[in-house]
Write a protein that holds these residues in place. Structure first.
Motif, PDB file in Angstrom:
ATOM      1  N   MET A   1      20.893  -2.635 -19.827  1.00 57.42           N
ATOM      2  CA  MET A   1      19.701  -2.862 -19.041  1.00 57.42           C
ATOM      3  C   MET A   1      19.667  -4.340 -19.147  1.00 57.42           C
ATOM      4  O   MET A   1      19.928  -4.889 -20.161  1.00 57.42           O
ATOM      5  N   LEU A   2      19.412  -5.196 -18.242  1.00 56.97           N
ATOM      6  CA  LEU A   2      19.517  -6.751 -18.027  1.00 56.97           C
ATOM      7  C   LEU A   2      18.194  -6.798 -17.158  1.00 56.97           C
ATOM      8  O   LEU A   2      18.019  -6.578 -15.920  1.00 56.97           O
ATOM      9  N   GLY A   3      17.337  -7.961 -17.658  1.00 59.81           N
ATOM     10  CA  GLY A   3      16.232  -8.331 -16.990  1.00 59.81           C
ATOM     11  C   GLY A   3      16.586  -9.967 -16.681  1.00 59.81           C
ATOM     12  O   GLY A   3      17.235 -10.648 -17.427  1.00 59.81           O
ATOM     13  N   VAL A   4      16.391 -10.256 -15.516  1.00 52.75           N
ATOM     14  CA  VAL A   4      16.597 -11.603 -15.004  1.00 52.75           C
ATOM     15  C   VAL A   4      15.441 -12.367 -14.321  1.00 52.75           C
ATOM     16  O   VAL A   4      14.742 -11.627 -13.695  1.00 52.75           O
ATOM     17  N   ARG A   5      15.110 -13.529 -14.872  1.00 54.59           N
ATOM     18  CA  ARG A   5      14.003 -14.012 -14.155  1.00 54.59           C
ATOM     19  C   ARG A   5      14.556 -15.152 -13.107  1.00 54.59           C
ATOM     20  O   ARG A   5      15.435 -16.075 -13.264  1.00 54.59           O
ATOM     21  N   LEU A   6      13.913 -15.215 -11.998  1.00 59.36           N
ATOM     22  CA  LEU A   6      14.344 -15.911 -10.777  1.00 59.36           C
ATOM     23  C   LEU A   6      13.048 -16.940 -10.479  1.00 59.36           C
ATOM     24  O   LEU A   6      12.004 -16.492 -10.460  1.00 59.36           O
ATOM     25  N   ASP A   7      13.568 -18.164 -10.113  1.00 53.22           N
ATOM     26  CA  ASP A   7      12.479 -18.973  -9.677  1.00 53.22           C
ATOM     27  C   ASP A   7      11.951 -18.214  -8.233  1.00 53.22           C
ATOM     28  O   ASP A   7      12.301 -17.511  -7.613  1.00 53.22           O
ATOM     29  N   SER A   8      10.509 -18.683  -7.852  1.00 53.51           N
ATOM     30  CA  SER A   8       9.947 -17.953  -6.801  1.00 53.51           C
ATOM     31  C   SER A   8      10.633 -18.054  -5.637  1.00 53.51           C
ATOM     32  O   SER A   8      10.710 -16.982  -4.627  1.00 53.51           O
ATOM     33  N   ASP A   9      11.421 -19.244  -5.182  1.00 57.11           N
ATOM     34  CA  ASP A   9      12.012 -19.490  -4.057  1.00 57.11           C
ATOM     35  C   ASP A   9      13.254 -18.367  -3.655  1.00 57.11           C
ATOM     36  O   ASP A   9      13.347 -17.677  -2.837  1.00 57.11           O
ATOM     37  N   LEU A  10      14.157 -18.294  -4.859  1.00 61.00           N
ATOM     38  CA  LEU A  10      15.344 -17.363  -4.969  1.00 61.00           C
ATOM     39  C   LEU A  10      14.875 -15.962  -4.704  1.00 61.00           C
ATOM     40  O   LEU A  10      15.319 -15.104  -4.201  1.00 61.00           O
ATOM     41  N   GLU A  11      13.665 -15.682  -5.653  1.00 60.60           N
ATOM     42  CA  GLU A  11      13.082 -14.205  -5.702  1.00 60.60           C
ATOM     43  C   GLU A  11      12.525 -13.846  -4.157  1.00 60.60           C
ATOM     44  O   GLU A  11      13.160 -12.623  -3.610  1.00 60.60           O
ATOM     45  N   GLU A  12      11.964 -14.836  -3.395  1.00 58.56           N
ATOM     46  CA  GLU A  12      11.700 -14.581  -2.259  1.00 58.56           C
ATOM     47  C   GLU A  12      12.947 -14.472  -1.220  1.00 58.56           C
ATOM     48  O   GLU A  12      12.931 -13.601  -0.217  1.00 58.56           O
ATOM     49  N   ARG A  13      13.925 -15.143  -1.144  1.00 57.89           N
ATOM     50  CA  ARG A  13      15.255 -15.095  -0.513  1.00 57.89           C
ATOM     51  C   ARG A  13      15.905 -13.707  -0.707  1.00 57.89           C
ATOM     52  O   ARG A  13      16.385 -13.192   0.277  1.00 57.89           O
ATOM     53  N   LEU A  14      15.938 -13.388  -2.035  1.00 59.26           N
ATOM     54  CA  LEU A  14      16.460 -12.227  -2.404  1.00 59.26           C
ATOM     55  C   LEU A  14      15.941 -10.929  -1.939  1.00 59.26           C
ATOM     56  O   LEU A  14      16.401 -10.039  -1.368  1.00 59.26           O
ATOM     57  N   ALA A  15      14.397 -11.223  -1.705  1.00 61.77           N
ATOM     58  CA  ALA A  15      13.729  -9.841  -1.258  1.00 61.77           C
ATOM     59  C   ALA A  15      13.730  -9.896   0.285  1.00 61.77           C
ATOM     60  O   ALA A  15      13.996  -8.680   0.767  1.00 61.77           O
ATOM     61  N   ALA A  16      14.135 -10.881   0.955  1.00 67.03           N
ATOM     62  CA  ALA A  16      14.397 -11.326   2.306  1.00 67.03           C
ATOM     63  C   ALA A  16      15.537 -10.424   2.810  1.00 67.03           C
ATOM     64  O   ALA A  16      15.751  -9.825   3.635  1.00 67.03           O
ATOM     65  N   VAL A  17      16.628 -10.655   1.960  1.00 68.97           N
ATOM     66  CA  VAL A  17      17.969 -10.125   2.256  1.00 68.97           C
ATOM     67  C   VAL A  17      17.899  -8.780   2.063  1.00 68.97           C
ATOM     68  O   VAL A  17      18.305  -8.098   2.532  1.00 68.97           O
TER      69      VAL A  17
END
Length: 76
Positions: free
Chosen positions: A1-17
């Motif tokens: 198991m791996l947890g990764v913290r993303l900055d908010s901009d990257l998180e939003e872009r990932l969610a959109a993709v």
């Protein structure tokens, strides 16, 4: 198991993709990590092979020089 913290901009872009592709963020992140590891693993193996071949060539040249020196020396 791996947890990764993303900055908010990257998180939003990932969610959109993920939404666009109908996939989960985890699926996309897993694929990205897999590709990264494969690329760098292949690069590591290629470098190890390059170094091994260079060492073998150097050893071969040293042996040639040893033979040349031995042939050039007078017989006692």
């Amino acid at each position: 198991m791996l947890g990764v913290r993303l900055d908010s901009d990257l998180e939003e872009r990932l969610a959109a993709v993920a939404r666009t592709q109908g996939r989960s963020k985890s699926d996309i992140a897993r694929e990205a990590v897999r590709r990264y590891v494969e690329r760098h693993d292949e690069a590591f193996l290629a470098e190890a092979k390059r170094q091994s071949l260079a060492a073998a060539l150097q050893d071969s040249r040293a042996k040639d020089e040893d033979w040349a020196a031995m042939l050039a020396s007078p017989i006692a």
